[in-house]
Design a protein around this motif. Sequence first.
Motif, PDB file in Angstrom:
ATOM      1  N   PRO A 218       0.810  -1.227   0.000  1.00 34.69           N
ATOM      2  CA  PRO A 218       0.000   0.000   0.000  1.00 34.69           C
ATOM      3  C   PRO A 218       0.839   1.271   0.000  1.00 34.69           C
ATOM      4  N   ALA A 219       2.086   1.205   0.475  1.00 30.64           N
ATOM      5  CA  ALA A 219       2.916   2.402   0.594  1.00 30.64           C
ATOM      6  C   ALA A 219       3.188   3.064  -0.749  1.00 30.64           C
ATOM      7  N   VAL A 220       3.089   2.315  -1.843  1.00 32.04           N
ATOM      8  CA  VAL A 220       3.350   2.901  -3.152  1.00 32.04           C
ATOM      9  C   VAL A 220       2.344   4.009  -3.469  1.00 32.04           C
ATOM     10  N   PHE A 221       1.226   4.016  -2.770  1.00 25.18           N
ATOM     11  CA  PHE A 221       0.179   5.010  -3.012  1.00 25.18           C
ATOM     12  C   PHE A 221       0.212   6.187  -2.030  1.00 25.18           C
ATOM     13  N   ASP A 222       1.246   6.314  -1.226  1.00 25.32           N
ATOM     14  CA  ASP A 222       1.241   7.345  -0.187  1.00 25.32           C
ATOM     15  C   ASP A 222       1.000   8.743  -0.761  1.00 25.32           C
ATOM     16  N   GLN A 223       1.732   9.105  -1.831  1.00 23.80           N
ATOM     17  CA  GLN A 223       1.577  10.441  -2.409  1.00 23.80           C
ATOM     18  C   GLN A 223       0.207  10.606  -3.062  1.00 23.80           C
ATOM     19  N   MET A 224      -0.247   9.587  -3.775  1.00 25.39           N
ATOM     20  CA  MET A 224      -1.549   9.678  -4.421  1.00 25.39           C
ATOM     21  C   MET A 224      -2.666   9.751  -3.385  1.00 25.39           C
ATOM     22  N   LYS A 225      -2.552   8.988  -2.324  1.00 25.17           N
ATOM     23  CA  LYS A 225      -3.562   9.006  -1.266  1.00 25.17           C
ATOM     24  C   LYS A 225      -3.682  10.410  -0.674  1.00 25.17           C
ATOM     25  N   ALA A 226      -2.545  11.047  -0.411  1.00 28.61           N
ATOM     26  CA  ALA A 226      -2.567  12.399   0.146  1.00 28.61           C
ATOM     27  C   ALA A 226      -3.222  13.380  -0.827  1.00 28.61           C
ATOM     28  N   ALA A 227      -2.912  13.242  -2.125  1.00 22.85           N
ATOM     29  CA  ALA A 227      -3.489  14.144  -3.132  1.00 22.85           C
ATOM     30  C   ALA A 227      -4.990  13.940  -3.249  1.00 22.85           C
ATOM     31  N   LEU A 228      -5.433  12.694  -3.195  1.00 25.31           N
ATOM     32  CA  LEU A 228      -6.867  12.408  -3.269  1.00 25.31           C
ATOM     33  C   LEU A 228      -7.603  13.005  -2.076  1.00 25.31           C
ATOM     34  N   GLU A 229      -7.047  12.832  -0.897  1.00 21.90           N
ATOM     35  CA  GLU A 229      -7.698  13.352   0.299  1.00 21.90           C
ATOM     36  C   GLU A 229      -7.747  14.875   0.279  1.00 21.90           C
ATOM     37  N   GLN A 230      -6.699  15.499  -0.231  1.00 24.84           N
ATOM     38  CA  GLN A 230      -6.704  16.945  -0.348  1.00 24.84           C
ATOM     39  C   GLN A 230      -7.792  17.419  -1.318  1.00 24.84           C
ATOM     40  N   ALA A 231      -8.079  16.600  -2.328  1.00 18.91           N
ATOM     41  CA  ALA A 231      -9.110  16.941  -3.311  1.00 18.91           C
ATOM     42  C   ALA A 231     -10.519  16.574  -2.839  1.00 18.91           C
ATOM     43  N   GLY A 232     -10.637  16.001  -1.640  1.00 17.17           N
ATOM     44  CA  GLY A 232     -11.957  15.692  -1.100  1.00 17.17           C
ATOM     45  C   GLY A 232     -12.379  14.247  -1.196  1.00 17.17           C
ATOM     46  N   HIS A 233     -11.482  13.357  -1.654  1.00 18.99           N
ATOM     47  CA  HIS A 233     -11.798  11.930  -1.758  1.00 18.99           C
ATOM     48  C   HIS A 233     -11.245  11.173  -0.545  1.00 18.99           C
ATOM     49  N   PRO A 234     -12.077  10.594   0.300  1.00 16.92           N
ATOM     50  CA  PRO A 234     -11.534   9.653   1.279  1.00 16.92           C
ATOM     51  C   PRO A 234     -10.831   8.521   0.520  1.00 16.92           C
ATOM     52  N   ALA A 235      -9.600   8.202   0.901  1.00 16.38           N
ATOM     53  CA  ALA A 235      -8.813   7.234   0.129  1.00 16.38           C
ATOM     54  C   ALA A 235      -8.329   6.105   1.032  1.00 16.38           C
ATOM     55  N   TYR A 236      -8.382   4.891   0.491  1.00 15.72           N
ATOM     56  CA  TYR A 236      -8.024   3.689   1.247  1.00 15.72           C
ATOM     57  C   TYR A 236      -7.117   2.819   0.374  1.00 15.72           C
ATOM     58  N   ALA A 237      -5.899   2.570   0.837  1.00  9.64           N
ATOM     59  CA  ALA A 237      -4.959   1.712   0.103  1.00  9.64           C
ATOM     60  C   ALA A 237      -5.019   0.315   0.706  1.00  9.64           C
ATOM     61  N   ILE A 238      -5.492  -0.632  -0.075  1.00 11.46           N
ATOM     62  CA  ILE A 238      -5.670  -1.989   0.424  1.00 11.46           C
ATOM     63  C   ILE A 238      -4.336  -2.733   0.475  1.00 11.46           C
TER      64      ILE A 238
END
Length: 222
Positions: A46-66
């Motif tokens: 899941p760590a490969v998505f750390d930057q994308m997860k932060a960007a999604l959350e900043q844009a208003g999307h709750p994000a979950y990396a499985i």
Amino acid sequence: MPPRRQHVRPLLIAGLALAAGLCTGQQAQAEQREPVILVHGWNGTPAVFDQMKAALEQAGHPAYAIDLPGEENIANAEAIRNLVDQVRQQHNGSKVSLVGHSMGGLSARHYLKFLGGADKTLSYLSMGTAQLGYWPACLLQPAQGGQMCPTRAFIKQLNSGDPTPDPVRYTTLASSLDETRNDVIAGTWCRAEFPGVPHADEPRTQVFIDAVLGALAGRCPS
């Protein structure tokens, strides 16, 4: 008795502050977008998505990396189903969007096609996914990633009939360095290719992060 007029201004300021707070809260609620499930690829984390997860959350999307259970796509698709159901419970039954990298895009498609996921999903986005299979995977055992072999049942069944069941909107993203960048599946809303990004770096590279945000907002990246 002193005049009461002196209290008007503080009360007015307090009222305006309360109204501003209510407007801000209403705006934040209105701007919250659908949850996004991030699905890593073969031997990924899941760590490969750390930057994308932060960007999604900043844009208003709750994000979950499985954190997938292994390298077997059907078991991974079942894990995606379980997480989607949990996330939807937390978000008042909201539909989700799925973002899969590499083999994770195949696990996500199996969930959509065979496990009822299409009715719970708004958008599907893949990055560097071998949608038609990956010949080097034929050297692997099926439970270790070998299901990606184009001649094995998993890929054949995934691409038989309708490979992109409605009402999901499908986007496929690739790097010019991906061997499978020209894979095409019927029913795709958007395809885009970006130059020079190593396959493993796609989820953490800004051009892919921007493309995912754009596609989720209904803009086909170019």
